[in-house]
Design a protein around this motif. Structure first.
Motif, short mmCIF file in Angstrom:
data_model
loop_
_atom_site.label_atom_id
_atom_site.label_comp_id
_atom_site.label_asym_id
_atom_site.label_seq_id
_atom_site.Cartn_x
_atom_site.Cartn_y
_atom_site.Cartn_z
N PRO A 93 0.84 -1.21 0.00
CA PRO A 93 0.00 0.00 0.00
C PRO A 93 0.86 1.25 0.00
O PRO A 93 2.01 1.23 0.46
CB PRO A 93 -0.78 -0.13 1.32
N PHE A 94 0.33 2.34 -0.52
CA PHE A 94 1.06 3.60 -0.50
C PHE A 94 0.10 4.76 -0.29
O PHE A 94 -1.09 4.69 -0.60
CB PHE A 94 1.87 3.81 -1.78
N SER A 95 0.65 5.82 0.25
CA SER A 95 -0.10 7.07 0.44
C SER A 95 0.92 8.20 0.55
O SER A 95 1.82 8.15 1.39
CB SER A 95 -0.95 7.01 1.71
N PHE A 96 0.79 9.19 -0.33
CA PHE A 96 1.68 10.35 -0.26
C PHE A 96 0.94 11.56 -0.82
O PHE A 96 0.03 11.43 -1.65
CB PHE A 96 2.99 10.10 -1.02
N PRO A 97 1.29 12.76 -0.36
CA PRO A 97 0.58 13.96 -0.80
C PRO A 97 1.03 14.44 -2.17
O PRO A 97 2.22 14.43 -2.48
CB PRO A 97 0.94 14.99 0.29
N LEU A 98 0.07 14.85 -2.98
CA LEU A 98 0.41 15.49 -4.24
C LEU A 98 0.96 16.89 -3.96
O LEU A 98 0.54 17.55 -3.01
CB LEU A 98 -0.84 15.63 -5.12
N PRO A 99 1.90 17.37 -4.77
CA PRO A 99 2.34 18.75 -4.63
C PRO A 99 1.16 19.71 -4.76
O PRO A 99 0.23 19.45 -5.54
CB PRO A 99 3.33 18.92 -5.80
N TRP A 100 1.18 20.79 -4.03
CA TRP A 100 0.07 21.74 -4.07
C TRP A 100 -0.12 22.34 -5.45
O TRP A 100 -1.22 22.73 -5.84
CB TRP A 100 0.30 22.85 -3.04
N GLU A 101 0.95 22.44 -6.23
CA GLU A 101 0.84 23.04 -7.56
C GLU A 101 0.50 22.02 -8.64
O GLU A 101 0.53 22.33 -9.83
CB GLU A 101 2.15 23.75 -7.93
N THR A 102 0.17 20.79 -8.25
CA THR A 102 -0.21 19.79 -9.24
C THR A 102 -1.33 20.32 -10.13
O THR A 102 -2.34 20.82 -9.63
CB THR A 102 -0.67 18.49 -8.56
N PRO A 103 -1.18 20.26 -11.45
CA PRO A 103 -2.23 20.77 -12.35
C PRO A 103 -3.53 20.00 -12.18
O PRO A 103 -3.52 18.81 -11.84
CB PRO A 103 -1.64 20.56 -13.75
N ILE A 104 -4.63 20.65 -12.44
CA ILE A 104 -5.92 19.96 -12.43
C ILE A 104 -6.17 19.38 -13.82
O ILE A 104 -5.82 19.98 -14.83
CB ILE A 104 -7.07 20.89 -11.99
#
Length: 341
Positions: A93-104
């Motif tokens: 399993p994995f869980s990590f935050p996307l960068p805040w500037e990740t494009p939509i």
């Protein structure tokens, strides 16, 4: 996927790896979760690292025109230093935050044509092998959604969205590229600007909204680009009259552009430019926080009204499916280019 290039050279059948992202789109700054399913090959191996890499299809402008390529904007090691025996099945399993500037990549479930992916990398025997890329869906933050919906309510229409390599000067941009969402002008601005481009630079404490007004020159005049910057917060989104807020941003931008065209000089403070050194007008540094304005429609009202706003005109319903198909093809071709090098 079976990692044949790396392990085939060892004379054995390699392990198979299947990365499965949890269903649903993720917002910038949110947790990307899922599992990596592994199945051992014909021999035992020590897996030195299992890494997931965020990749994006990005456009670059240069003297010869434009080109496209992949840019990695995040690497996350989800496991390391374990033994995978022959034929063993294991789920990581994995869980990590996307960068805040990740494009939509979507708005109200409709794709914007932006290609993001998650690539799996397996490190074994002192070497690494990159496998397939899984499509990554990113939905807007509430404040991003509210701003885009306001543009739709004001009569602006969606044209396209892309990712540009480079940095917008005078901003807190962190990623090596930025997203441009191109909007056709509302009837009130037809003939005054050709399009409005919107860029979101989000962070944990708030977000910069960069607006660019672009009207290409005709045969007898040169085009001008104007750039402005606003700052908004993540909280109290439902208490802001976003139609009024966004409308004031656009009016100020368009009026300043008109003033630029009729005067030889004006205030050059707080200017913003791209990394290539070409100036893009003069920015407005005054922040408009999330608490600015009140009495506007709540988010529920705005979302309900979205059917008549920008969301309907985003793109055809086939785009989302096409992007999913395109992700693997694009990054696979990019991977082949890397192998040739």
């Amino acid at each position: 996927m079976v990692f044949k290039r790396l392990l085939g050279s060892l004379g054995v059948g390699g392990p198979s790896v299947d990365t499965v992202l949890d269903p649903g789109a993720v917002a910038p700054g949110g947790a990307l979760t899922g599992r990596v399913h592994l199945k051992g090959g014909e021999a035992d191996f020590t897996v030195e690292h299992l890494t997931l890499e965020l990749v994006a299809r990005v456009e670059a402008e240069h003297e010869d025109g434009e080109s496209e390529g992949s840019v990695a904007f995040g690497r996350y090691e989800v496991a390391s230093g374990f033994r995978l025996v022959a034929g063993e099945e294991r789920s990581v399993p994995f869980s990590f935050p996307l960068p805040w500037e990740t494009p939509i990549t979507e708005l109200y479930g409709q794709g914007l044509g932006v290609v993001l992916g998650v690539r799996t990398e397996l490190g074994v025997a002192g070497a690494r092998d990159r496998g397939d890329v899984d499509a990554l869906a990113v939905r807007p933050l509430p404040v991003q959604e509210a701003i885009l919906e306001a543009f739709g309510q004001l009569g602006f229409g969606f044209r396209s969205a892309d990712l540009e390599l480079g940095h917008i000067g005078g901003t807190g941009q962190r990623l090596p590229f930025y997203q441009e969402i191109e909007l056709a002008p509302a009837p009130a601005y037809a003939g005054r600007v050709e399009e409005i481009e919107v860029t979101f630079l989000a962070g944990p404490d708030g977000m910069e909204v960069v607006l660019e007004a672009d009207k290409r020159g005709g045969f007898l005049s040169e085009g001008h680009d104007e750039l402005s910057r606003q700052v908004v917060g993540h909280h109290g989104v439902g208490q802001v009259d976003w139609n009024a807020e966004v409308g004031s941003w656009v009016r100020e931008l368009v009026e300043r552009r008109a003033a630029y065209g009729s005067h030889s000089s004006y205030d050059s403070h707080s200017s913003y430019g791209h990394a290539d050194g070409h100036g893009y007008g003069h920015g407005h540094g005054a922040g408009h926080g999330s608490g600015h304005g009140s009495g506007g429609p709540g988010m529920g009202t705005a979302i309900a009204a979205g059917a008549a706003g920008l969301a309907v005109g985003v793109v055809g319903g086939m785009v989302a499916a096409e992007v999913v198909d395109e992700v693997g093809d694009f990054f696979e071709g990019d991977e082949e280019a890397e192998d040739e090098d």
